[in-house]
Design an enzyme around this catalytic site. Sequence first.
Site, mmCIF file in Angstrom:
data_model
loop_
_atom_site.group_PDB
_atom_site.id
_atom_site.type_symbol
_atom_site.label_atom_id
_atom_site.label_comp_id
_atom_site.label_asym_id
_atom_site.label_seq_id
_atom_site.Cartn_x
_atom_site.Cartn_y
_atom_site.Cartn_z
ATOM 1 N N LYS A 98 6.763 -28.237 27.874
ATOM 2 C CA LYS A 98 8.169 -28.218 28.308
ATOM 3 C C LYS A 98 9.125 -28.385 27.132
ATOM 4 C CE LYS A 98 7.840 -29.966 33.036
ATOM 5 N NZ LYS A 98 8.293 -29.084 33.992
ATOM 6 N N LYS A 105 -2.821 -21.114 35.855
ATOM 7 C CA LYS A 105 -3.402 -21.821 36.998
ATOM 8 C C LYS A 105 -2.515 -21.707 38.254
ATOM 9 C CE LYS A 105 -1.440 -26.379 36.483
ATOM 10 N NZ LYS A 105 -1.482 -27.762 36.773
ATOM 11 N N LYS A 158 1.977 -25.580 42.101
ATOM 12 C CA LYS A 158 3.028 -25.836 43.096
ATOM 13 C C LYS A 158 4.388 -25.385 42.587
ATOM 14 C CE LYS A 158 1.468 -30.125 43.397
ATOM 15 N NZ LYS A 158 1.202 -31.534 43.702
HETATM 16 P P1 TYM Z 1 -0.897 -32.799 40.813
HETATM 17 O O1 TYM Z 1 -0.131 -33.247 41.993
HETATM 18 O O2 TYM Z 1 -0.265 -31.847 39.856
HETATM 19 O O3 TYM Z 1 -2.257 -32.163 41.245
HETATM 20 C C1 TYM Z 1 -3.123 -32.874 42.105
HETATM 21 C C2 TYM Z 1 -4.571 -32.569 41.758
HETATM 22 O O4 TYM Z 1 -4.832 -31.184 41.922
HETATM 23 C C3 TYM Z 1 -5.455 -30.682 40.755
HETATM 24 N N1 TYM Z 1 -5.041 -29.288 40.573
HETATM 25 C C4 TYM Z 1 -5.893 -28.271 40.451
HETATM 26 N N2 TYM Z 1 -7.233 -28.216 40.465
HETATM 27 C C5 TYM Z 1 -7.795 -27.002 40.336
HETATM 28 N N3 TYM Z 1 -7.086 -25.855 40.203
HETATM 29 C C6 TYM Z 1 -5.731 -25.873 40.172
HETATM 30 N N4 TYM Z 1 -5.038 -24.745 40.062
HETATM 31 C C7 TYM Z 1 -5.073 -27.120 40.308
HETATM 32 N N5 TYM Z 1 -3.775 -27.494 40.336
HETATM 33 C C8 TYM Z 1 -3.770 -28.822 40.486
HETATM 34 C C9 TYM Z 1 -4.936 -31.572 39.633
HETATM 35 O O5 TYM Z 1 -5.777 -31.522 38.494
HETATM 36 C C10 TYM Z 1 -4.925 -32.916 40.294
HETATM 37 O O6 TYM Z 1 -6.210 -33.482 40.253
HETATM 38 N N6 TYM Z 1 -0.863 -36.425 37.446
HETATM 39 C C11 TYM Z 1 -1.460 -36.040 38.686
HETATM 40 C C12 TYM Z 1 -1.219 -37.022 39.820
HETATM 41 C C13 TYM Z 1 -1.686 -38.406 39.504
HETATM 42 C C14 TYM Z 1 -3.041 -38.839 39.353
HETATM 43 C C15 TYM Z 1 -2.969 -40.228 39.049
HETATM 44 C C16 TYM Z 1 -4.263 -38.188 39.430
HETATM 45 C C17 TYM Z 1 -0.882 -39.502 39.318
HETATM 46 N N7 TYM Z 1 -1.664 -40.588 39.028
HETATM 47 C C18 TYM Z 1 -4.122 -40.981 38.801
HETATM 48 C C19 TYM Z 1 -5.423 -38.942 39.184
HETATM 49 C C20 TYM Z 1 -5.341 -40.305 38.891
HETATM 50 C C21 TYM Z 1 -0.865 -34.682 39.075
HETATM 51 O O7 TYM Z 1 0.129 -34.265 38.569
HETATM 52 O O8 TYM Z 1 -1.460 -34.076 40.050
#
Ligand code: TYM
Length: 327
Positions: A110, A192, A195
């Site tokens: 970013k 990828k 959202k």
């Molecule tokens: P977030 O909300 O972006 O995504 C949630 C989970 O989905 C996985 N993910 C994917 N896996 C495979 N293919 C894709 N295209 C894809 N897009 C998203 C992400 O890897 C994630 O596991 N930072 C985290 C949220 C978070 C978190 C945590 C996760 C906050 N605290 C502690 C684990 C442990 C996030 O932005 O997820």
Amino acid sequence: MKIFTGIKPTNKLHLGNYFGALMPTIALQEEHEVLMMIADLHAITVPQIPAELKETILLTAATYLACGVDLQRTIMFQQSAVPAHSELAWILGSVAKMGELERMIQYKDKVTIKGESVSVGLFNYPVLMAADILLYQIEAVPVGVDQKQHLELTRALAERFNKDFGPAFLLPKPLISKEAAKIMGLDDPSIKMSKSAPNPKNYLGLLDSADEIATKIKAAVTDSEPTITADPNRAGVYNLLTIFSLASKRSIDSIAHEYQDQGTKKFKDDLTTAVIELLTPIQASITQHLANQTELIELLAEQSERARLIANKTLVKAKEMVGLLIG
Ligand code: TYM
């Protein structure tokens, strides 16, 4: 084993979130202690609409339940309802180095590459994520591959804290699914599924209607070869095969073998059916859970209280270790 994962309640969840994080975490709840968090504090690090965030938090809770979270086995809670997360993040922020946060891919993308002006919260995002995990003495964190660097930072911060102040934290490992590490965008299989993708044809949302699913899969980018082969170099076809395999619980090879000479249209039609069959019961269950918002809000409050009790133990220990006076 103790397992933890979190998902940001931003927009609508998609199949990447489902296959990459939700499904693998839920599969572990039979045999392990699982915590599933709604990362609402992470969601506010980028501009968002407050009234919509409230709805999305509830929608995420309903989605967790609809996908099979069993509250007898799993704690499902809201990050902002457990103040220990913000408190430990502050302490860990004093352990983390600017340089290490500047190297985080999402921040670099970013700020350094796109030249955007971002919030301090976004810069600190990985520190809060480290606090999320370390509070619960977690062994494994099921995530997509995009979160790997955050897990590495979590381990580095835990190790540094333990060395400087004494053994407070367990070092967690990422648990990255081989097949679903990175589900790619339908409109562009080199990026990828996300959202925040500007084109809704990038992702298959968990709430997409049968028509939307059909339209998006029909428009999914493949290549000019007429056959279906399980070749990772054919990014578009391979991504669709991966989704087909995960949705139908069949191997990629057996699907490729079956559709090899049937043409892309038939392949895409049957993939559409498999995705609709997967999502229809989930959608019905989400609607059911959302119908009773008061119950859902009470449930979240109750569950968050369970998380609070666990988190506070580690927080108190960490505070004592750094020398903060606890009355
Ligand atoms: P977030 O909300 O972006 O995504 C949630 C989970 O989905 C996985 N993910 C994917 N896996 C495979 N293919 C894709 N295209 C894809 N897009 C998203 C992400 O890897 C994630 O596991 N930072 C985290 C949220 C978070 C978190 C945590 C996760 C906050 N605290 C502690 C684990 C442990 C996030 O932005 O997820």
